[in-house]
Design a protein around this motif. Structure first.
Motif: not given
Length: 79
Positions: A69-78, A58-67
């Motif tokens: 997706s930008g939560f943990l950024k590996t490179e942050e602008k300094k 029912a699209g649960r994984v794709s909804r989770f990934q969409k929600k």
């Protein structure tokens, strides 16, 4: 010692997914029962190191990934 304190241990046969079998003592079932395993250490990815496949129902994984997706950024602008 108190009577009827310990569970009833008896022998059963365990059949693995590949057809191999062994006899063990347990409290499960009755004397002589057969336990057929659907998942065991010979076939489960947690023990074999195989790739884990996540089912998207029912699209649960794709909804989770969409929600998230930008939560943990590996490179942050300094600044």
């Amino acid at each position: 010692m108190k009577q009827d304190l310990h569970p009833d241990y008896h022998t059963i046969k365990v059949v693995m997914t590949d057809g191999s079998e062994f006899v063990t003592r347990t409290t499960w079932g009755k004397e002589g029962d057969v336990m057929n395993l659907d998942i065991d250490p010979k076939s489960h990815p947690a023990w074999t190191g195989g790739q884990q496949h996540m089912l998207d129902r029912a699209g649960r994984v794709s909804r989770f990934q969409k929600k998230f997706s930008g939560f943990l950024k590996t490179e942050e602008k300094k600044a």
